[in-house]
Design a protein around this motif. Sequence first.
Motif, PDB file in Angstrom:
ATOM      1  N   MET A  69       0.856  -1.159   0.000  1.00  0.00           N
ATOM      2  CA  MET A  69       0.000   0.000   0.000  1.00  0.00           C
ATOM      3  C   MET A  69       0.906   1.227   0.000  1.00  0.00           C
ATOM      4  N   ALA A  70       0.575   2.195  -0.866  1.00  0.00           N
ATOM      5  CA  ALA A  70       1.378   3.410  -0.990  1.00  0.00           C
ATOM      6  C   ALA A  70       1.042   4.367   0.141  1.00  0.00           C
ATOM      7  N   ASP A  71       1.993   5.278   0.432  1.00  0.00           N
ATOM      8  CA  ASP A  71       1.777   6.268   1.491  1.00  0.00           C
ATOM      9  C   ASP A  71       0.611   7.198   1.173  1.00  0.00           C
ATOM     10  N   THR A  72       0.259   7.387  -0.092  1.00  0.00           N
ATOM     11  CA  THR A  72      -0.834   8.286  -0.463  1.00  0.00           C
ATOM     12  C   THR A  72      -2.199   7.695  -0.116  1.00  0.00           C
ATOM     13  N   ASP A  73      -2.284   6.395   0.138  1.00  0.00           N
ATOM     14  CA  ASP A  73      -3.550   5.752   0.480  1.00  0.00           C
ATOM     15  C   ASP A  73      -3.912   5.914   1.955  1.00  0.00           C
ATOM     16  N   ARG A  74      -2.973   6.347   2.754  1.00  0.00           N
ATOM     17  CA  ARG A  74      -3.218   6.478   4.198  1.00  0.00           C
ATOM     18  C   ARG A  74      -3.856   7.826   4.516  1.00  0.00           C
ATOM     19  N   LYS A  75      -4.737   7.806   5.500  1.00  0.00           N
ATOM     20  CA  LYS A  75      -5.346   9.039   5.982  1.00  0.00           C
ATOM     21  C   LYS A  75      -4.641   9.450   7.274  1.00  0.00           C
ATOM     22  N   PRO A  76      -4.572  10.740   7.536  1.00  0.00           N
ATOM     23  CA  PRO A  76      -3.994  11.166   8.817  1.00  0.00           C
ATOM     24  C   PRO A  76      -4.793  10.581   9.972  1.00  0.00           C
ATOM     25  N   PRO A  77      -4.164  10.391  11.119  1.00  0.00           N
ATOM     26  CA  PRO A  77      -4.864   9.732  12.236  1.00  0.00           C
ATOM     27  C   PRO A  77      -6.107  10.478  12.727  1.00  0.00           C
ATOM     28  N   ARG A  78      -6.199  11.793  12.518  1.00  0.00           N
ATOM     29  CA  ARG A  78      -7.367  12.550  12.994  1.00  0.00           C
ATOM     30  C   ARG A  78      -8.272  12.974  11.843  1.00  0.00           C
ATOM     31  N   ALA A  79      -8.168  12.324  10.695  1.00  0.00           N
ATOM     32  CA  ALA A  79      -9.008  12.669   9.540  1.00  0.00           C
ATOM     33  C   ALA A  79     -10.472  12.462   9.884  1.00  0.00           C
ATOM     34  N   GLY A  80     -11.297  13.404   9.498  1.00  0.00           N
ATOM     35  CA  GLY A  80     -12.731  13.310   9.747  1.00  0.00           C
ATOM     36  C   GLY A  80     -13.146  13.774  11.121  1.00  0.00           C
ATOM     37  N   MET A  81     -12.170  14.142  11.953  1.00  0.00           N
ATOM     38  CA  MET A  81     -12.490  14.628  13.298  1.00  0.00           C
ATOM     39  C   MET A  81     -12.829  16.113  13.184  1.00  0.00           C
ATOM     40  N   GLY A  82     -13.973  16.463  13.587  1.00  0.00           N
ATOM     41  CA  GLY A  82     -14.407  17.852  13.563  1.00  0.00           C
ATOM     42  C   GLY A  82     -15.353  18.082  14.718  1.00  0.00           C
ATOM     43  N   ARG A  83     -16.237  19.041  14.550  1.00  0.00           N
ATOM     44  CA  ARG A  83     -17.235  19.275  15.588  1.00  0.00           C
ATOM     45  C   ARG A  83     -18.136  18.052  15.704  1.00  0.00           C
ATOM     46  N   PRO A  84     -18.563  17.740  16.897  1.00  0.00           N
ATOM     47  CA  PRO A  84     -19.521  16.640  17.040  1.00  0.00           C
ATOM     48  C   PRO A  84     -20.821  16.978  16.303  1.00  0.00           C
ATOM     49  N   LYS A  85     -21.533  15.970  15.870  1.00  0.00           N
ATOM     50  CA  LYS A  85     -22.781  16.170  15.154  1.00  0.00           C
ATOM     51  C   LYS A  85     -23.736  17.004  16.002  1.00  0.00           C
ATOM     52  N   GLY A  86     -24.289  18.066  15.389  1.00  0.00           N
ATOM     53  CA  GLY A  86     -25.231  18.937  16.080  1.00  0.00           C
ATOM     54  C   GLY A  86     -24.579  20.086  16.829  1.00  0.00           C
ATOM     55  N   ALA A  87     -23.247  20.074  16.959  1.00  0.00           N
ATOM     56  CA  ALA A  87     -22.563  21.170  17.652  1.00  0.00           C
ATOM     57  C   ALA A  87     -22.591  22.409  16.767  1.00  0.00           C
ATOM     58  N   GLN A  88     -22.823  23.549  17.391  1.00  0.00           N
ATOM     59  CA  GLN A  88     -22.946  24.791  16.643  1.00  0.00           C
ATOM     60  C   GLN A  88     -21.582  25.420  16.418  1.00  0.00           C
ATOM     61  N   ASN A  89     -21.405  26.016  15.255  1.00  0.00           N
ATOM     62  CA  ASN A  89     -20.213  26.759  14.929  1.00  0.00           C
ATOM     63  C   ASN A  89     -20.067  27.903  15.939  1.00  0.00           C
ATOM     64  N   LYS A  90     -18.834  28.214  16.374  1.00  0.00           N
ATOM     65  CA  LYS A  90     -18.631  29.273  17.366  1.00  0.00           C
ATOM     66  C   LYS A  90     -19.130  30.616  16.841  1.00  0.00           C
ATOM     67  N   THR A  91     -18.875  30.898  15.560  1.00  0.00           N
ATOM     68  CA  THR A  91     -19.325  32.167  14.982  1.00  0.00           C
ATOM     69  C   THR A  91     -20.842  32.255  15.002  1.00  0.00           C
ATOM     70  N   THR A  92     -21.529  31.173  14.662  1.00  0.00           N
ATOM     71  CA  THR A  92     -22.988  31.145  14.667  1.00  0.00           C
ATOM     72  C   THR A  92     -23.523  31.385  16.076  1.00  0.00           C
TER      73      THR A  92
END
Length: 94
Positions: free
Chosen positions: A1-24
């Motif tokens: 498997m090539a290095d380009t196929d790997r995702k960073p360990p925190r890929a897809g980590m963002g605000r929890p579902k339903g959490a409001q944007n700070k600006t909003t």
Amino acid sequence: MADTDRKPPRAGMGRPKGAQNKTTALLKDAILKAAEQAGDGDMVEYLTLQARTNPGPFMALLGKVLPMQIAGDPDNPIIHAIERRIVRPSDTNS
């Protein structure tokens, strides 16, 4: 498997579902505070004034805060019936 196929360990980590944007959240708080100040500390008084003087925009606002679903009474359901009749021109009285 090539290095380009790997995702960073925190890929897809963002605000929890339903959490409001700070600006909003900040903007919402600022709008509510402004409405309170415009009504001299009484937001209901201010919104009542807006409902009377600007009914169109107020109704648009009301449509955004009302629930999207209407729950009926299961013991007393709403019954909707459609009656279809064929009317021929010769059957009319005019």
